[in-house]
Structures are given as C-alpha cells and as structure tokens.
Scaffold this motif. Sequence first.
Motif, mmCIF file in Angstrom:
data_model
loop_
_atom_site.group_PDB
_atom_site.id
_atom_site.type_symbol
_atom_site.label_atom_id
_atom_site.label_comp_id
_atom_site.label_asym_id
_atom_site.label_seq_id
_atom_site.Cartn_x
_atom_site.Cartn_y
_atom_site.Cartn_z
ATOM 1 N N HIS A 13 -7.184 4.867 -4.151
ATOM 2 C CA HIS A 13 -6.021 4.874 -3.265
ATOM 3 C C HIS A 13 -6.445 4.670 -1.802
ATOM 4 O O HIS A 13 -5.775 3.947 -1.054
ATOM 5 C CB HIS A 13 -5.275 6.202 -3.406
ATOM 6 N N ASP A 27 -7.655 -1.340 3.054
ATOM 7 C CA ASP A 27 -7.475 -2.787 3.006
ATOM 8 C C ASP A 27 -6.224 -3.218 3.759
ATOM 9 O O ASP A 27 -6.171 -4.322 4.318
ATOM 10 C CB ASP A 27 -7.387 -3.261 1.553
ATOM 11 N N ALA A 59 0.823 -1.210 0.000
ATOM 12 C CA ALA A 59 0.000 0.000 0.000
ATOM 13 C C ALA A 59 0.854 1.256 0.000
ATOM 14 O O ALA A 59 0.482 2.279 -0.585
ATOM 15 C CB ALA A 59 -0.938 -0.008 1.208
ATOM 16 N N ILE A 65 -7.130 1.022 -0.998
ATOM 17 C CA ILE A 65 -5.908 0.229 -0.800
ATOM 18 C C ILE A 65 -5.344 0.460 0.601
ATOM 19 O O ILE A 65 -4.940 -0.483 1.300
ATOM 20 C CB ILE A 65 -4.869 0.567 -1.889
#
Length: 317
Positions: A47, A53, A10, A50
């Motif tokens: 973005h 996550d 990330a 991500i």
Amino acid sequence: MIDALAIFGALGDATRLRILALLRRMELSVGELAQVLGQSQPRVSRHVKILCDAGLAERRKEGSWVFVALGRPEVVAPIAAALDGWHGGEADHWTIADAARLAAVRADRAASAAAWFESHAGEWDAIRSLHVADAEIEAAMQAVLGPAPLGTLIDIGTGTGRMLELFAGRADTALGIDRSSEMLRLARVKLAGATNAELRQADLYALPMADGAADVAIIHHVLHFAQQPGAALAEAARVLGPDGRLLIVDFAPHDREDLRTRDAHVRLGFADEQIAGWLGAAGLRLARVETLGGGELTVKLWLAHKGAPALREVKAA
C-alpha cells in the motif's frame, strides 16, 4: 506533471486512506503502520508503494528501518483539503481506532526513550564523547553563534546542562528544559553557581515559554531522539523572536544501526535537505551549515533564523 489518475487510483482503497490520515499526524515506520492498521508488514508495504508512486507519500531508509512521510505539499495539500471538506466533522470508527493505536505507538516510543535516558543519565556526557570530540563541537558552536550577547537563551533537551554551562554566561537569562528528572538533577549540580540559569522539566514539543520570548535556541544532540523532528523544530521556532536564531547540532546520515538498538536513537542522522525542509515549514530559513568530519560519525551544525541571509556551508576535515 501531477498525475491525477494515479492520485485518485491510489486513494481508491480504505487502507491507503487510513495510511494517509496517519501520515498527516506523524512520520511512521512501515512496522509501526502495520501495528496501527493491524495488517501484515508486506501488505502495508504494498500500500505504501502505491501511495509513493502517486506522490502522496515518501519512503526513507534508515538502517534496517523504513520511515514513511507525506509526499510533496503541492501534491498532498489539495487532497488533504478535499478530504477535510468531505469529512463532515465526524470521525468514523476506523479513524477513532487508528488514533487510539497510534497513541499507543507514540507512548511506546516515548516510554522506551524515557527509560533509556533515566538508566543512562549518569553516563550521558561520556556517551556523547564516544561519538565526536566535544571540544571541537563546542568551539564550532561558539564560532557559529559569534561573540555578541545571546539575550534570552533556551537549551532544548539540556541533559546534564553542558550547553547552559557553556553559554549561560553570555545570556541575560537562560532556560534549560528536559523531560528527565534524573538529567535535571545532575544538571542542577553542574549549574549550582549560575544565577541566571533556570532548569525546568518539560517536553520539547511544549516548551514552557511564550511566543517570541527567546533570542537563541539550542538543540544539541537531541533531535535524533525525537519522534517528530519537524514538530520539535516548529515548537522551537514558536518561541523565537523576529530576529531569533536556532542552532541545531546533530549527526549527518550514517548506518550505525547499533545506535538505534543500543542507545535509543530514533533517527540515524539528518541530511541538510531534511533539516532545511522542516525549518522552512516552521517559518525559519537555514543560514549556515558546518560539517565536522574526521571521525566515524560526522557532526553537522545548522544555524537558522527568521530573516536569514543566504545559506553558507563550511566543511572541516
């Protein structure tokens, strides 16, 4: 388990590093992130997903807005420490530019709220009464604070001075602060006979009081206007003494989007977990929760203090 591969994956993008740096300064909506970064909202949303996550950020939907905040401390803190250690003390051009645009976003928020307060100052008490019965809230506040003297009291975001009108008689000294000069003008009229009450123009993020100087702090229907609720609670905690108490009164989460667009509410209510998290970060513990239902909007009372007993929750129909 913390997934190191997901975290470093990330962070392997300049935009996501910039987003993480911005979130370390304050929570932002996706639209505000897009404004600061100079990118499209869909791209920024990808973005953000991500980062979420990987556990580095969290999203929270409030009406039509989505706010983004840092993820859990156990995930973010080691990364932040590493980034600070690698930084070398010199900001790059992206950091400088992002900080300038973030300052503009914050200024826009503050200007919008200030303009609304100035234009609605004379209606303030009436606006509050539309949301929930003031008498019920005030009786609950009296019960939560109990009958003992209040010592040194600070009312943060005093508005027209109603909290000082209600509680200053039980305090040795009472200070009401507000950013709006028009609000304070109305409050001075209301509190003309209160010899122990003082009113000052100041910001809730920079209270004009020394560390540990207050015994009781009240934030009454103010937090939903705050750009940074956690910072506001941290500043309130700063001025509280070792046995100080903080009483917050505000709305439970709701979906009245019109309050954001019409009445300048930044937040559409607060969950107990949000409040408890901010209080914990500020060195306070949530000691009691009261729920006042029965209307379209539910009002919550959160009492916190330093060295608090076990949490107690009371619900009223």
